[in-house]
Design an enzyme around this catalytic site. Structure first.
Site, mmCIF file in Angstrom:
data_model
loop_
_atom_site.group_PDB
_atom_site.id
_atom_site.type_symbol
_atom_site.label_atom_id
_atom_site.label_comp_id
_atom_site.label_asym_id
_atom_site.label_seq_id
_atom_site.Cartn_x
_atom_site.Cartn_y
_atom_site.Cartn_z
ATOM 1 N N GLU A 129 21.678 11.917 17.745
ATOM 2 C CA GLU A 129 21.220 12.381 16.521
ATOM 3 C C GLU A 129 21.980 11.451 15.346
ATOM 4 O O GLU A 129 21.228 11.209 14.196
ATOM 5 C CB GLU A 129 21.539 13.820 16.299
ATOM 6 C CG GLU A 129 20.702 14.684 17.271
ATOM 7 C CD GLU A 129 21.446 15.940 17.471
ATOM 8 O OE1 GLU A 129 22.610 16.175 17.845
ATOM 9 O OE2 GLU A 129 20.618 16.967 17.041
ATOM 10 N N ALA A 143 28.361 15.683 20.031
ATOM 11 C CA ALA A 143 29.441 16.410 19.420
ATOM 12 C C ALA A 143 30.673 16.599 20.248
ATOM 13 O O ALA A 143 30.611 16.778 21.750
ATOM 14 C CB ALA A 143 28.666 17.611 18.934
ATOM 15 N N GLU A 145 21.911 18.800 25.395
ATOM 16 C CA GLU A 145 22.532 19.964 24.880
ATOM 17 C C GLU A 145 22.185 21.267 25.585
ATOM 18 O O GLU A 145 22.818 22.083 25.921
ATOM 19 C CB GLU A 145 22.085 20.476 23.384
ATOM 20 C CG GLU A 145 22.803 19.193 22.566
ATOM 21 C CD GLU A 145 21.910 18.145 21.974
ATOM 22 O OE1 GLU A 145 21.116 17.892 22.916
ATOM 23 O OE2 GLU A 145 22.271 17.662 20.981
ATOM 24 N N GLY A 153 24.688 14.661 19.697
ATOM 25 C CA GLY A 153 25.061 14.282 18.356
ATOM 26 C C GLY A 153 24.965 12.912 18.302
ATOM 27 O O GLY A 153 24.817 12.071 17.036
HETATM 28 N N1 CAA Z 1 32.722 15.588 23.934
HETATM 29 C C1 CAA Z 1 34.198 15.711 24.230
HETATM 30 N N2 CAA Z 1 34.608 14.969 25.158
HETATM 31 C C2 CAA Z 1 33.658 14.081 25.615
HETATM 32 C C3 CAA Z 1 32.270 14.155 25.612
HETATM 33 C C4 CAA Z 1 31.834 14.983 24.431
HETATM 34 N N3 CAA Z 1 30.275 15.179 24.140
HETATM 35 N N4 CAA Z 1 31.720 13.146 26.398
HETATM 36 C C5 CAA Z 1 32.779 12.666 27.175
HETATM 37 N N5 CAA Z 1 33.748 13.007 26.831
HETATM 38 C C6 CAA Z 1 34.979 12.765 27.340
HETATM 39 C C7 CAA Z 1 35.290 13.285 28.940
HETATM 40 O O1 CAA Z 1 35.684 14.842 28.596
HETATM 41 C C8 CAA Z 1 36.364 12.548 29.287
HETATM 42 O O2 CAA Z 1 37.449 12.788 28.798
HETATM 43 P P1 CAA Z 1 38.724 13.129 29.782
HETATM 44 O O3 CAA Z 1 39.051 11.717 30.435
HETATM 45 O O4 CAA Z 1 39.805 13.582 28.916
HETATM 46 O O5 CAA Z 1 38.196 13.965 31.053
HETATM 47 C C9 CAA Z 1 35.887 11.330 28.770
HETATM 48 O O6 CAA Z 1 35.254 11.394 27.537
HETATM 49 C C10 CAA Z 1 35.022 10.379 29.708
HETATM 50 O O7 CAA Z 1 33.984 11.085 30.055
HETATM 51 P P2 CAA Z 1 33.666 11.104 31.574
HETATM 52 O O8 CAA Z 1 34.531 11.024 32.454
HETATM 53 O O9 CAA Z 1 32.646 12.342 31.496
HETATM 54 O O10 CAA Z 1 32.586 9.815 31.854
HETATM 55 P P3 CAA Z 1 31.381 9.662 32.740
HETATM 56 O O11 CAA Z 1 31.324 8.111 32.775
HETATM 57 O O12 CAA Z 1 32.023 10.215 34.158
HETATM 58 O O13 CAA Z 1 30.120 10.240 32.158
HETATM 59 C C11 CAA Z 1 28.633 10.958 30.398
HETATM 60 C C12 CAA Z 1 29.715 10.051 30.700
HETATM 61 C C13 CAA Z 1 27.436 10.995 31.499
HETATM 62 C C14 CAA Z 1 28.486 10.595 28.876
HETATM 63 C C15 CAA Z 1 29.618 12.336 30.457
HETATM 64 O O14 CAA Z 1 30.895 12.050 29.571
HETATM 65 C C16 CAA Z 1 28.860 13.438 29.517
HETATM 66 O O15 CAA Z 1 27.926 13.968 30.191
HETATM 67 N N6 CAA Z 1 29.203 13.733 28.285
HETATM 68 C C17 CAA Z 1 28.588 14.768 27.613
HETATM 69 C C18 CAA Z 1 27.346 14.438 26.950
HETATM 70 C C19 CAA Z 1 26.756 15.809 26.103
HETATM 71 O O16 CAA Z 1 26.606 16.707 26.741
HETATM 72 N N7 CAA Z 1 26.449 15.391 25.091
HETATM 73 C C20 CAA Z 1 26.140 16.375 24.128
HETATM 74 C C21 CAA Z 1 27.089 17.372 23.423
HETATM 75 S S1 CAA Z 1 26.568 18.649 22.371
HETATM 76 C C22 CAA Z 1 26.158 17.993 20.931
HETATM 77 O O17 CAA Z 1 26.098 17.060 20.818
HETATM 78 C C23 CAA Z 1 25.702 19.299 20.124
HETATM 79 C C24 CAA Z 1 24.778 18.638 19.027
HETATM 80 O O18 CAA Z 1 23.479 18.775 18.854
HETATM 81 C C25 CAA Z 1 25.297 17.868 17.813
#
Ligand code: CAA
Length: 259
Positions: free
Chosen positions: A113, A66, A133, A110
């Site tokens: 999911e 998400a 999460e 998400g």
């Molecule tokens: N939401 C918004 N933006 C996201 C995102 C997310 N879930 N995941 C990645 N992005 C964005 C980053 O912010 C980044 O944007 P900017 O260039 O503007 O900074 C871009 O995508 C590239 O990401 P990274 O630079 O972080 O890439 P990376 O290769 O270093 O890392 C990753 C990859 C490990 C997937 C890392 O991006 C990450 O940990 N992302 C979040 C994963 C996460 O926590 N997901 C769960 C979200 S909560 C949820 O989903 C609730 C639910 O139950 C439905």
């Protein structure tokens, strides 16, 4: 129809939907939900379309979750009053025709999911699944704690939810989360071929087979067995059932009518 965050194309009887926010690793914001809901509704309503594939653009991610940047702006009342995440059930899970998730990289939160909402997952050898999460101070909200537990069992689901660790493609296949792993370069072709094979089946039978397997996920055995028999009996009323059985007896290919 025009979409902001996804690409949709029809390849014969198969609809290919591609999440298209690669700069945000295809994070799922409210516009993605709106677009996906419209695309799945259009797919369900189009009699020429018999299977769908959902994948992510770019090499890196199916969907990284998400959209955290959207969620950080909301307070608890917003989440409650919007009944946040409920739209995934009505807009995506409610799709009656079959669809496959072709997972091409990160499927986190998400994203994992959403993949689990598909009828089954085909994963590239680079796929990574996780429910991270907890690291954000929350928990899964689009079905992860329920579908992951049913798919891989309590031990792995609990470990993944509590530690946020990712599961690679091999472990995901071994654990029953994905149907099959293919090399990354072959993922889309493989998923489209699999979808074409499903699309060549009698359409009402595919919808009812989908419903039956989902019932096994959602009810007890006695209720599931009864529902299976009733759905089987309903299928016997279709023209395609007469055609399928007659074609077998006459040793010729069946010609489906879709009724
Ligand atoms: N939401 C918004 N933006 C996201 C995102 C997310 N879930 N995941 C990645 N992005 C964005 C980053 O912010 C980044 O944007 P900017 O260039 O503007 O900074 C871009 O995508 C590239 O990401 P990274 O630079 O972080 O890439 P990376 O290769 O270093 O890392 C990753 C990859 C490990 C997937 C890392 O991006 C990450 O940990 N992302 C979040 C994963 C996460 O926590 N997901 C769960 C979200 S909560 C949820 O989903 C609730 C639910 O139950 C439905």
């Amino acid at each position: 129809m025009t979409y902001e965050t996804i690409l949709v194309e029809q390849r014969d009887a198969v609809t290919l939907i591609t999440l298209n926010r690669p700069q945000a690793l295809n994070a799922l914001n409210s516009q993605v939900l709106k677009d996906l809901s419209a695309a799945f509704a259009a797919y369900d309503a189009d009699a020429s379309q018999l299977c769908a594939v959902l994948t992510g653009s770019g090499d890196k991610a199916f969907a990284a979750g998400a959209d955290i940047k959207e969620m950080v702006e909301k307070d608890a009342a917003d989440f409650f009053l919007e009944d946040f995440f409920s739209g995934w059930q009505t807009g995506v899970v409610a799709t009656r025709k079959p669809w496959i998730a072709a997972v091409n990289g990160f499927a986190l939160g998400g994203g994992c999911e959403l993949a689990m909402m598909a009828d089954f997952i085909i994963a590239s050898d680079t796929a990574k699944f996780g429910q991270p999460e907890i690291k954000l101070g929350v928990a899964p909200g689009m079905g992860g704690s329920q579908r992951l537990t049913r798919a891989v069992g309590k031990a792995k689901a609990m470990e993944m939810c509590l530690t946020g660790r990712m599961m690679g493609a091999e472990e995901a296949e071994r654990s029953g989360l994905v149907a099959r792993i293919v090399p990354a370069a072959e993922l889309l072709d493989d998923a489209l071929k699999t979808a074409q094979a499903i699309a060549s089946m009698p359409p009402m039978a595919t919808m009812i087979n989908k419903e039956m397997v989902n019932i096994a996920f959602e009810t007890g055995l006695a209720q599931g067995l009864l529902t299976e028999r009733r759905l089987f009996q309903i299928l016997t009323a279709t023209q395609d059932r007469i055609e399928g059985m007659t074609a077998f007896v006459e040793k010729r290919p069946a010609q489906w009518k879709g009724r």
